[in-house]
Design an enzyme around this catalytic site. Sequence first.
Site, short mmCIF file in Angstrom:
data_model
loop_
_atom_site.label_atom_id
_atom_site.label_comp_id
_atom_site.label_asym_id
_atom_site.label_seq_id
_atom_site.Cartn_x
_atom_site.Cartn_y
_atom_site.Cartn_z
N HIS A 1 1.11 -1.10 0.21
CA HIS A 1 -0.22 -0.47 0.15
C HIS A 1 1.22 1.01 0.05
O HIS A 1 1.83 1.34 0.87
CB HIS A 1 -0.63 -0.07 1.04
CG HIS A 1 -1.89 1.21 1.06
ND1 HIS A 1 -2.58 1.20 0.57
CD2 HIS A 1 -1.98 2.36 2.24
CE1 HIS A 1 -3.29 2.24 0.67
NE2 HIS A 1 -3.05 3.02 1.21
N ASP B 1 -14.84 3.19 6.89
CA ASP B 1 -13.34 4.56 6.39
C ASP B 1 -14.03 4.98 4.96
O ASP B 1 -13.06 6.29 5.32
CB ASP B 1 -12.43 3.32 5.88
CG ASP B 1 -11.13 3.63 5.44
OD1 ASP B 1 -10.21 5.06 6.25
OD2 ASP B 1 -11.12 3.55 4.09
N ARG C 1 -12.72 13.88 5.16
CA ARG C 1 -12.28 14.20 5.99
C ARG C 1 -11.33 14.98 5.14
O ARG C 1 -10.65 15.75 4.38
CB ARG C 1 -10.63 13.16 6.23
CG ARG C 1 -10.69 12.83 7.67
CD ARG C 1 -10.14 11.60 7.88
NE ARG C 1 -8.81 11.80 7.97
CZ ARG C 1 -7.69 11.23 7.16
NH1 ARG C 1 -8.15 9.42 7.04
NH2 ARG C 1 -6.80 10.85 6.79
N SER D 1 -6.71 4.40 9.08
CA SER D 1 -7.90 4.75 7.93
C SER D 1 -6.73 3.54 6.57
O SER D 1 -7.74 2.54 6.15
CB SER D 1 -7.50 5.83 6.72
OG SER D 1 -7.98 5.64 5.49
N LYS E 1 -8.04 -0.97 5.87
CA LYS E 1 -8.91 -1.76 4.99
C LYS E 1 -8.17 -2.84 4.90
O LYS E 1 -7.72 -4.35 4.69
CB LYS E 1 -9.11 -1.19 4.09
CG LYS E 1 -8.40 0.00 4.14
CD LYS E 1 -8.85 1.16 3.51
CE LYS E 1 -8.18 2.17 3.15
NZ LYS E 1 -8.73 3.27 2.98
N1 URA Z 1 -4.59 6.47 2.25
C1 URA Z 1 -5.68 5.59 2.88
O1 URA Z 1 -6.60 4.81 3.01
N2 URA Z 1 -5.97 7.04 3.88
C2 URA Z 1 -5.20 7.93 4.25
O2 URA Z 1 -5.85 8.58 5.65
C3 URA Z 1 -4.57 8.25 3.85
C4 URA Z 1 -4.45 7.54 2.44
#
Ligand code: URA
Length: 443
Positions: free
Chosen positions: A82, A161, A168, A183, A187
């Site tokens: 990620h 999320d 946000r 966040s 996931k």
């Molecule tokens: N990527 C995400 O999935 N969440 C965040 O808060 C920032 C970047």
Amino acid sequence: MLALRLIERKRDGGRIEPGEWRALANAYAVGHVPDYQMAAFLMACFLRGLDRGETHALTEAMLRSGDSLDLAYLDRPRIDKHSTGGVGDKVSIVLAPLIACLGVAVPMMSGRGLGHTGGTLDKLEAIPGFDTNLTLDAARGLLETLNCALIGQTAEIARADPKMYALRDATGTVESIPLIAASIMSKKLAEGLTGLVLDVKRGSGAFLPELQRGLELAQMMIELGLDHQCPVVALITAMDRPLGRACGNALEVEEAILALRGEGPDDLMQVTYALGAEMLLLARCVEDRGEAQRRMTDAISTGRAAEHFQRIIEAQGGNPAVVDDPSILPQSAEVEVFTAPRRGFVSRVEPRAVGRGIAAMGGGRTTMEDTLDLSVGFVITARPGDWVEEGEAIATIFARDRTGIDSGRLTLRSAIMLADEADPPLPLVSHRVSAAGVEVLEP
Ligand code: URA
């Protein structure tokens, strides 16, 4: 009533208890807490911060607000990667088929572009017919047969999320270490992984530009992974310039395909191989980085990785011919070469300006409801530190009409800076962070 009490407590510097995080995340996921209260609460969190216990509780609450992919029956390592977000970052599209064809299951759940950053889902949807909107059952099926599913965050996963992230983004509360960590990890932990590799970006195009903040974020996510028996390794990589040459959805897919065919730009390949080696090591498929590198370059040079991508595309409803013929991707109506306005060193290629420029041309979102023109963007061949002559071609603009070309020209004039001297750019892969600590990597 619950939300109001929690807003007031956080605003005044108080602590939120695990049961309260759970109640809030669940209530918000099902629409029982309105956006205006959640926005106020998130701002209070952003300003007051969360301690470690609260960050763990928030992650857990978000994770439990939806389903998880139970993949233990696969009896294979399950590793994802990620990125914290950047411009020109098409690494996931190269890495997923590459690592999957080497025997590791890669349940890659990606997001859409928001703000100045691009999103893997939007990029993949440039492939005609490609469906990222799979159910968890369909994703499981693909992981069984192809070791890979390239999917969006389904309605079932970490349900709080996506709503919270979009909120946000619209309320100036993205750049908070605990909120980003919770966040991302909620996931990722829902994917049922046996390991996770994080690409934590630093530099002006990153959500957290300063190295120290990037390291803190990495360490926080490693701890959250440990809590769930999921080993996490993070590499800190440069986002003070776009990654690779192509920026824009279809253009980035084309560059990712070139990379899988062995023709990718050096910086993209270096970051891809560094992250891929960490994935193979976490999967215990290789003894060391040398072996990982050999296996990855072999999969690319023999065409195995590109063929695997074709099979994944076909299984997800897309046209696999795109791997042999990327001209099938959406093509922009207008193309113009951009030349250097003066001679000198390329001192900066500013990723935020490039990302915002793509959005202004219709290729990025300013709200979640926007429909994208996937064909638009830039191919920027000039790299920081290069010497260029006045009038030399340094980029190409792809736009849907002449107004888009004018907007793209303005973007590149401010994004690509030329000067008599240029400071060296940030090292591409500078640190490795694991549960054992922080390692500074040799350039
Ligand atoms: N990527 C995400 O999935 N969440 C965040 O808060 C920032 C970047």
